[in-house]
Scaffold this active site. Structure first.
Site, PDB file in Angstrom:
ATOM      1  N   ASP A  14     -64.101  16.335  45.955  1.00 29.24           N
ATOM      2  CA  ASP A  14     -63.813  14.935  45.671  1.00 29.24           C
ATOM      3  C   ASP A  14     -62.905  14.828  44.450  1.00 29.24           C
ATOM      4  O   ASP A  14     -62.895  15.726  43.595  1.00 29.24           O
ATOM      5  CB  ASP A  14     -65.106  14.169  45.413  1.00 29.24           C
ATOM      6  CG  ASP A  14     -65.951  13.992  46.664  1.00 29.24           C
ATOM      7  OD1 ASP A  14     -65.383  14.034  47.769  1.00 29.24           O
ATOM      8  OD2 ASP A  14     -67.177  13.811  46.526  1.00 29.24           O
TER       9      ASP A  14
ATOM     10  N   TYR B  80     -72.420  24.934  42.237  1.00 33.66           N
ATOM     11  CA  TYR B  80     -71.898  23.824  41.438  1.00 33.66           C
ATOM     12  C   TYR B  80     -72.744  23.664  40.176  1.00 33.66           C
ATOM     13  O   TYR B  80     -73.948  23.946  40.179  1.00 33.66           O
ATOM     14  CB  TYR B  80     -71.976  22.503  42.209  1.00 33.66           C
ATOM     15  CG  TYR B  80     -71.224  22.450  43.505  1.00 33.66           C
ATOM     16  CD1 TYR B  80     -69.935  21.938  43.564  1.00 33.66           C
ATOM     17  CD2 TYR B  80     -71.808  22.890  44.693  1.00 33.66           C
ATOM     18  CE1 TYR B  80     -69.248  21.869  44.774  1.00 33.66           C
ATOM     19  CE2 TYR B  80     -71.127  22.832  45.899  1.00 33.66           C
ATOM     20  CZ  TYR B  80     -69.849  22.318  45.932  1.00 33.66           C
ATOM     21  OH  TYR B  80     -69.172  22.252  47.130  1.00 33.66           O
TER      22      TYR B  80
ATOM     23  N   ASP C 278     -71.504   8.325  43.077  1.00 37.03           N
ATOM     24  CA  ASP C 278     -70.964   9.057  41.937  1.00 37.03           C
ATOM     25  C   ASP C 278     -70.332   8.087  40.947  1.00 37.03           C
ATOM     26  O   ASP C 278     -70.361   6.858  41.133  1.00 37.03           O
ATOM     27  CB  ASP C 278     -69.958  10.127  42.390  1.00 37.03           C
ATOM     28  CG  ASP C 278     -68.754   9.563  43.130  1.00 37.03           C
ATOM     29  OD1 ASP C 278     -68.402   8.380  42.926  1.00 37.03           O
ATOM     30  OD2 ASP C 278     -68.157  10.310  43.930  1.00 37.03           O
TER      31      ASP C 278
ATOM     32  N   ARG D 116     -73.650  14.957  45.846  1.00 40.10           N
ATOM     33  CA  ARG D 116     -73.979  13.597  45.379  1.00 40.10           C
ATOM     34  C   ARG D 116     -75.099  12.972  46.209  1.00 40.10           C
ATOM     35  O   ARG D 116     -75.896  12.182  45.693  1.00 40.10           O
ATOM     36  CB  ARG D 116     -72.740  12.708  45.346  1.00 40.10           C
ATOM     37  CG  ARG D 116     -71.948  12.623  46.607  1.00 40.10           C
ATOM     38  CD  ARG D 116     -70.614  11.915  46.337  1.00 40.10           C
ATOM     39  NE  ARG D 116     -69.630  12.199  47.352  1.00 40.10           N
ATOM     40  CZ  ARG D 116     -69.066  11.266  48.128  1.00 40.10           C
ATOM     41  NH1 ARG D 116     -69.411   9.995  47.998  1.00 40.10           N
ATOM     42  NH2 ARG D 116     -68.165  11.598  49.018  1.00 40.10           N
TER      43      ARG D 116
END
Length: 292
Positions: free
Chosen positions: A50, A78, A92, A183
């Site tokens: 993203d 991550y 987010d 997310r």
């Protein structure tokens, strides 16, 4: 190690680039920067990030673009921060806050919620994502105020660790299968905790054995890894010189006795293609024509 030289015309060598995507641009923007830097259009990537996310993109150059699908299922790691007590429409920090709730949770509460996400489960892609339903990206429908949902997909979370808790901000590290929306994971954790949450920052630090510490910016990608190195996670089968000629023409081989796709390499160790056993035969999935 650099890739095999693709020959005349000043073309860059075929291979795999490790790119560190900055925040605020799309993965497509990063690929455009790589194209300008190395002077070729034949560039693709495995695993979209993203715009708000940073970190590792695996970028194929030249013939290596045909190998990217064999990288998409590698586990991804991550590190990021989730803000508890606030929910946004995009899940987010790029979205608008749509709900706030008081936060009264401990580190052990968060660790328990993380542990509950481990293993295999089903996850529905978020409304603001590039997943297509009836040929249309979900984010376009969401921006138009339409309620369109994608079908849930199978995901896997291998590790989910709380790194720290400062006020309402929880830092974490997660390793998950490709196709998992982090997310969404954090929004579900916030719901389980009863306070809601959204993703504030996210950085992809690893894909399989590849690490962001070895990555370079899109505008200065450096030389690519060889295609053989790009597929080091796959089992391999070395063939004879006669079989190598057959592979170059995409012919059927005898089975190698290997489950799943495997790399077929020449007597000298050069990658010739990807094959898969099919009963008493081995069929090509990708045949890499010699560089011109």
């Amino acid at each position: 190690m650099t890739g095999n030289d693709s020959g005349g015309g000043g073309q860059p060598p075929d291979g795999l680039l490790l790119i560190d995507k900055p925040r605020g641009i799309t993965s497509h923007d990063a690929i455009d920067d790589v194209r300008r830097a190395i002077g070729t259009r034949k560039v693709g990537h495995a695993g979209t990030l993203d715009p708000m996310a940073t970190g590792l993109l695996l970028v194929g150059v030249g013939r290596a673009t045909r190998l990217l699908r064999f990288l998409s299922d590698l586990p991804k790691t991550y590190e990021g921060t989730a803000r508890l007590g606030e929910e946004t429409d995009t899940l987010d920090a790029d979205g608008e806050i749509v709900r706030t709730r008081p936060v009264a949770v401990s580190s052990s509460d968060i660790e328990g919620a993380f542990a509950a996400k481990l293993g295999r489960s089903r996850q529905r892609p978020p409304a603001y994502s590039a997943v297509k339903v009836a040929g249309r990206p979900l984010y376009k429908a969401a921006r138009a105020g339409e309620q369109v949902e994608a079908q849930p997909r199978s995901i896997r979370v291998d590790a989910f660790e709380l790194l720290g808790l400062r006020g309402a901000d929880a830092t974490f590290r997660v390793t998950c299968a490709g196709g998992t929306y982090v997310r969404v994971l954090l929004a579900e954790v916030g719901e389980q905790l009863g306070c809601g949450a959204h993703l504030v920052s996210l950085r992809r630090t690893g894909i399989g054995a590849f690490r962001v510490d070895d990555a370079r910016p899109p505008s200065d990608p450096g030389p690519p890894l060889a295609m053989e190195d790009a597929l080091a996670h796959l089992p391999s089968c070395r063939v004879s010189a006669e079989e190598a000629i057959a592979v170059s023409h995409g012919r059927i081989l005898g089975p190698a006795g290997i489950a799943g796709p495997y790399a077929v390499v020449s007597p000298e160790g050069r990658l010739l293609g990807i094959y898969r056993d099919d009963g008493a035969k081995a069929r090509p999935e990708v045949v890499l024509a010699p560089a011109s």
